[in-house]
Design a protein around this motif. Structure first.
Motif, PDB file in Angstrom:
ATOM      1  N   SER A 112       0.725  -1.170  -0.178  1.00  0.00           N
ATOM      2  CA  SER A 112      -0.077  -0.083   0.032  1.00  0.00           C
ATOM      3  C   SER A 112       0.927   1.241   0.050  1.00  0.00           C
ATOM      4  O   SER A 112       0.287   2.290  -0.467  1.00  0.00           O
ATOM      5  CB  SER A 112      -0.942   0.153   1.232  1.00  0.00           C
ATOM      6  OG  SER A 112      -2.015  -0.646   0.986  1.00  0.00           O
ATOM      7  N   TYR A 113       2.137   1.106   0.658  1.00  0.00           N
ATOM      8  CA  TYR A 113       2.916   2.301   0.692  1.00  0.00           C
ATOM      9  C   TYR A 113       4.115   2.179   0.057  1.00  0.00           C
ATOM     10  O   TYR A 113       4.689   1.236  -0.705  1.00  0.00           O
ATOM     11  CB  TYR A 113       3.502   2.168   2.036  1.00  0.00           C
ATOM     12  CG  TYR A 113       2.458   1.986   3.226  1.00  0.00           C
ATOM     13  CD1 TYR A 113       1.152   2.831   3.054  1.00  0.00           C
ATOM     14  CD2 TYR A 113       2.714   1.670   4.662  1.00  0.00           C
ATOM     15  CE1 TYR A 113       0.219   3.105   3.933  1.00  0.00           C
ATOM     16  CE2 TYR A 113       1.806   1.848   5.680  1.00  0.00           C
ATOM     17  CZ  TYR A 113       0.615   2.320   5.371  1.00  0.00           C
ATOM     18  OH  TYR A 113      -0.281   2.789   6.274  1.00  0.00           O
ATOM     19  N   SER A 143      -0.911   6.566  -0.870  1.00  0.00           N
ATOM     20  CA  SER A 143      -0.962   5.007  -0.839  1.00  0.00           C
ATOM     21  C   SER A 143      -2.163   4.393  -1.621  1.00  0.00           C
ATOM     22  O   SER A 143      -3.050   5.051  -2.120  1.00  0.00           O
ATOM     23  CB  SER A 143      -1.257   4.762   0.616  1.00  0.00           C
ATOM     24  OG  SER A 143      -2.645   5.344   1.313  1.00  0.00           O
ATOM     25  N   PRO A 145      -4.998   1.147  -1.698  1.00  0.00           N
ATOM     26  CA  PRO A 145      -5.624   0.167  -1.165  1.00  0.00           C
ATOM     27  C   PRO A 145      -5.245  -1.233  -1.406  1.00  0.00           C
ATOM     28  O   PRO A 145      -4.668  -1.381  -2.699  1.00  0.00           O
ATOM     29  CB  PRO A 145      -7.047   0.131  -1.541  1.00  0.00           C
ATOM     30  CG  PRO A 145      -7.263   0.812  -2.758  1.00  0.00           C
ATOM     31  CD  PRO A 145      -5.869   1.627  -2.968  1.00  0.00           C
ATOM     32  N   ASN A 149      -6.521  -4.479   3.216  1.00  0.00           N
ATOM     33  CA  ASN A 149      -7.069  -3.387   3.806  1.00  0.00           C
ATOM     34  C   ASN A 149      -7.598  -2.244   2.566  1.00  0.00           C
ATOM     35  O   ASN A 149      -7.045  -1.545   2.069  1.00  0.00           O
ATOM     36  CB  ASN A 149      -6.357  -2.393   4.620  1.00  0.00           C
ATOM     37  CG  ASN A 149      -7.132  -1.350   5.416  1.00  0.00           C
ATOM     38  OD1 ASN A 149      -8.059  -0.945   5.107  1.00  0.00           O
ATOM     39  ND2 ASN A 149      -6.465  -0.774   6.466  1.00  0.00           N
ATOM     40  N   HIS A 151      -9.383   0.240   2.706  1.00  0.00           N
ATOM     41  CA  HIS A 151      -9.502   1.465   3.109  1.00  0.00           C
ATOM     42  C   HIS A 151      -8.194   2.380   3.161  1.00  0.00           C
ATOM     43  O   HIS A 151      -8.116   3.273   3.740  1.00  0.00           O
ATOM     44  CB  HIS A 151     -10.560   1.716   4.203  1.00  0.00           C
ATOM     45  CG  HIS A 151     -11.634   1.012   4.003  1.00  0.00           C
ATOM     46  ND1 HIS A 151     -12.428   1.598   3.016  1.00  0.00           N
ATOM     47  CD2 HIS A 151     -12.222  -0.033   4.416  1.00  0.00           C
ATOM     48  CE1 HIS A 151     -13.764   0.788   3.182  1.00  0.00           C
ATOM     49  NE2 HIS A 151     -13.396  -0.222   3.839  1.00  0.00           N
ATOM     50  N   GLN A 152      -7.183   1.686   2.809  1.00  0.00           N
ATOM     51  CA  GLN A 152      -5.708   2.135   3.007  1.00  0.00           C
ATOM     52  C   GLN A 152      -5.359   3.228   1.991  1.00  0.00           C
ATOM     53  O   GLN A 152      -4.109   3.823   1.909  1.00  0.00           O
ATOM     54  CB  GLN A 152      -4.727   1.006   3.215  1.00  0.00           C
ATOM     55  CG  GLN A 152      -3.786   1.294   4.123  1.00  0.00           C
ATOM     56  CD  GLN A 152      -3.178   0.091   4.704  1.00  0.00           C
ATOM     57  OE1 GLN A 152      -3.314  -1.066   4.145  1.00  0.00           O
ATOM     58  NE2 GLN A 152      -2.446  -0.223   5.687  1.00  0.00           N
ATOM     59  N   LYS A 155      -3.793   8.127   0.964  1.00  0.00           N
ATOM     60  CA  LYS A 155      -3.185   8.924   2.176  1.00  0.00           C
ATOM     61  C   LYS A 155      -1.683   9.115   1.704  1.00  0.00           C
ATOM     62  O   LYS A 155      -1.082   8.384   1.254  1.00  0.00           O
ATOM     63  CB  LYS A 155      -3.040   7.717   3.321  1.00  0.00           C
ATOM     64  CG  LYS A 155      -4.349   7.403   3.887  1.00  0.00           C
ATOM     65  CD  LYS A 155      -4.992   8.372   4.642  1.00  0.00           C
ATOM     66  CE  LYS A 155      -6.152   7.858   5.310  1.00  0.00           C
ATOM     67  NZ  LYS A 155      -7.180   7.518   4.763  1.00  0.00           N
ATOM     68  N   LEU A 160       0.085  10.130   7.575  1.00  0.00           N
ATOM     69  CA  LEU A 160       0.392   8.821   8.375  1.00  0.00           C
ATOM     70  C   LEU A 160       1.409   9.102   9.371  1.00  0.00           C
ATOM     71  O   LEU A 160       1.482   8.173  10.130  1.00  0.00           O
ATOM     72  CB  LEU A 160       0.933   7.693   7.503  1.00  0.00           C
ATOM     73  CG  LEU A 160      -0.027   7.303   6.328  1.00  0.00           C
ATOM     74  CD1 LEU A 160       0.591   6.111   5.261  1.00  0.00           C
ATOM     75  CD2 LEU A 160      -1.431   6.696   6.795  1.00  0.00           C
TER      76      LEU A 160
END
Ligand SMILES: *[C@@H]1O[C@H](CO)[C@@H](O)[C@H](O)[C@H]1NC(C)=O
Ligand SMILES: *[C@@H]1O[C@H](CO)[C@@H](O)[C@H](O)[C@H]1NC(C)=O
Ligand SMILES: *[C@@H]1O[C@H](CO)[C@@H](O)[C@H](O)[C@H]1NC(C)=O
Ligand SMILES: *[C@@H]1O[C@H](CO)[C@@H](O)[C@H](O)[C@H]1NC(C)=O
Ligand SMILES: *[C@@H]1O[C@H](CO)[C@@H](O)[C@H](O)[C@H]1NC(C)=O
Ligand SMILES: *[C@@H]1O[C@H](CO)[C@@H](O)[C@H](O)[C@H]1NC(C)=O
Ligand SMILES: *[C@@H]1O[C@H](CO)[C@@H](O)[C@H](O)[C@H]1NC(C)=O
Ligand SMILES: *[C@@H]1O[C@H](CO)[C@@H](O)[C@H](O)[C@H]1NC(C)=O
Ligand SMILES: *[C@@H]1O[C@H](CO)[C@@H](O)[C@H](O)[C@H]1NC(C)=O
Length: 431
Positions: A112-113, A143, A145, A149, A151-152, A155, A160
């Motif tokens: 995600s990151y 990020s 999803p 997850n 809902h990640q 962002k 974060l």
């Protein structure tokens, strides 16, 4: 970028450590560079040797250097950077980024990151500062999803941050600063010389999508092939594996176009290819995809550094290009096509200029329609496709979101010459 060197000035111990590592890595880099140089030279020599067999040129001219893009190696480097980032071990990351700063914003499959999200989450202010100091680092990278997850997504690292100093530091980097860093100039087209190079070796954004998601797009294919055959492989793997690719595209388009999931929710490969085309003609996706493709031209091939946002459109752009080039249901078209612009762009197009569009472009065969769209003050491209073009437009009428319009879509990399310009109509010939 001296304004961002906050980190090295305030922490002499750390900068000493970095200098030491830099020295070590410089030695390694030098050794590797030598090897790469020898290999590259051999390849170039062999390549041009075979080409110039017939006519021996007595005066040796400087030979063009290949970009030396190694998809397999970049893929391996991405994997190893993220395995380091997960453990908070950045040593390997600095080694990779020193040579390949363009990899800094990637987010591989099942992650995600980006690296900056990782360093931020780990309260690792040294890594955060060092990453941000890279000219290629998009501090606003978002990020995505993932399966675990949903809902990640969406962002930026600042959101974060748990450590308040890191949060403050990241907050200082504004969107405006990022636009200055990455360039936001409008690109109309790409010069012929640059565009042809991009076509030959592959557009860097699409190459990056291939190396980031190698398993999904290429499976076990040998990655030493030419770009066109990699595109064909992408098309072939999509024929077998369309659900996976569809999912990857969806995840990456998260938040950019809410209709995507519905359009891509299909059960056969044919419907998948059709939906890739349909997606282009619907809503707003095409604007973003084309911006990302056009901005490749703001950099020299070797200096390419995409923002996080651009990378997110890579998988879709790659798939659309593969579908346009290799799906036989889309017939090449050789009639006249028209494209209206609501603004006057005629002063960009001088007669006899040859250029390349790195973006996709949708056109119609209905002149009245283009004329109406352009309104009183806009411009119309009038394109002749009779000569056998390098890249012909494809008839996508059956798959368009607006089936009442006959639509012809040019793949990325079409080449044109301006044949006439009367201040309203710009006549082009596809070459
Ligand atoms: C990071 O810092 C925050 C607050 O300063 C703390 O709550 C958190 O546990 C730290 N996280 C790690 C991974 O050290
Ligand atoms: C943010 O920028 C301001 C003004 O440029 C500066 O005074 C401040 O020290 C910066 N904060 C951080 C955490 O870098
Ligand atoms: C694409 O690849 C397939 C399968 O490997 C092959 O049969 C086909 O001829 C290729 N198409 C082109 C246009 O090269
Ligand atoms: C599809 O994607 C998943 C998740 O990334 C991966 O584990 C799986 O191996 C892929 N399946 C195929 C057939 O490539
Ligand atoms: C997509 O939907 C979400 C919530 O469902 C909304 O917050 C967002 O603004 C929408 N984005 C677009 C581009 O319409
Ligand atoms: C896809 O479509 C089917 C029906 O055609 C529906 O049942 C399903 O919920 C849809 N999936 C998603 C993720 O929208
Ligand atoms: C061309 O477009 C005009 C204006 O939108 C429309 O009235 C006309 O019917 C179209 N012609 C054809 C052949 O579709
Ligand atoms: C577009 O701009 C050019 C000058 O750049 C001008 O000569 C031409 O008349 C303009 N066209 C229209 C339709 O306003
Ligand atoms: C350019 O296109 C316009 C509009 O279709 C056409 O009337 C004109 O004859 C074309 N000019 C040339 C030189 O091809």
């Amino acid at each position: 970028m001296s304004g961002y060197s906050w980190f090295s000035e305030t922490n002499p111990l750390l900068s000493q450590e970095i200098r030491r590592r830099k020295y070590q890595s410089k030695q390694i880099v030098a050794a590797i560079s030598c090897l790469v140089l020898i290999v590259t030279f051999t390849i170039v020599a062999v390549y041009f040797g075979t080409k110039t067999d017939k006519k021996v040129d007595p005066t040796p001219r400087p030979r063009p250097r290949l970009p030396g893009y190694d998809l397999q190696k970049d893929h391996a480097d991405i994997i190893s950077m993220f395995s380091g980032a997960r453990k908070g071990n950045y040593k390997k990351i600095w080694t990779v980024l020193t040579k390949k700063p363009y990899l800094i914003n990637v987010i591989p499959r099942d992650e995600s990151y980006a690296l900056l999200h990782y360093a931020t989450r780990q309260n690792n202010s040294m890594a955060v500062h060092k990453l941000v100091n890279y000219n290629s680092c998009d501090v606003k990278v978002q990020s995505v999803p993932n399966a675990k997850n949903k809902h990640q997504g969406g962002k930026i690292p600042e959101q974060l941050a748990l450590d308040k100093n890191i949060k403050k530091f990241l907050h200082n980097f504004t969107e405006k600063m990022m636009q200055e860093r990455f360039g936001s100039k409008t690109v109309f087209y790409t010069t012929k010389a640059k565009g042809e190079k991009f076509n030959k070796y592959g557009p860097p954004l699409l190459l990056l999508a291939l190396s980031t998601f190698k398993k999904t797009f290429l499976g076990k294919t040998k990655t030493s092939s030419k770009f066109q055959s990699l595109l064909n492989c992408t098309f072939q793997s999509a024929s077998k594996n369309f659900k996976n690719i569809s999912n990857l595209i969806l995840v990456n388009l998260y938040d950019f176009d809410n209709g995507t999931a519905d359009i891509l929710n299909v059960t056969s490969k044919t419907d998948f290819f059709a939906s890739i085309v349909k997606l282009y003609t619907s809503r707003t996706l095409y604007v973003n995809v084309n911006t990302a493709l056009k901005r490749q031209a703001l950099f020299d091939y070797k200096k390419y550094r995409p923002r996080g946002r651009a990378l997110r459109f890579g998988p879709y752009a790659l798939m659309l290009q593969a579908v346009l080039m290799y799906w036989t249901d889309l017939k090449p078209y050789d009639g006249v096509t028209y494209r209206g612009f609501q603004v006057n762009v005629t002063n960009q197009y001088h007669v006899k200029t040859k250029f390349v569009y790195l973006n996709f472009m949708v056109t119609t065969d209905n002149e009245t329609r283009a004329d109406e769209y352009a309104g009183a003050h806009g411009s119309i491209l009038v394109i002749s496709n009779t000569r056998h073009c390098h890249v012909q437009p494809r008839d996508i009428t059956r798959y368009s979101y607006y089936p009442n319009d006959r639509q012809y879509l040019y793949p990325s990399g079409s080449e044109f010459v301006v044949t006439a310009n009367d201040g309203r109509n710009v006549n082009l010939s596809c070459i």
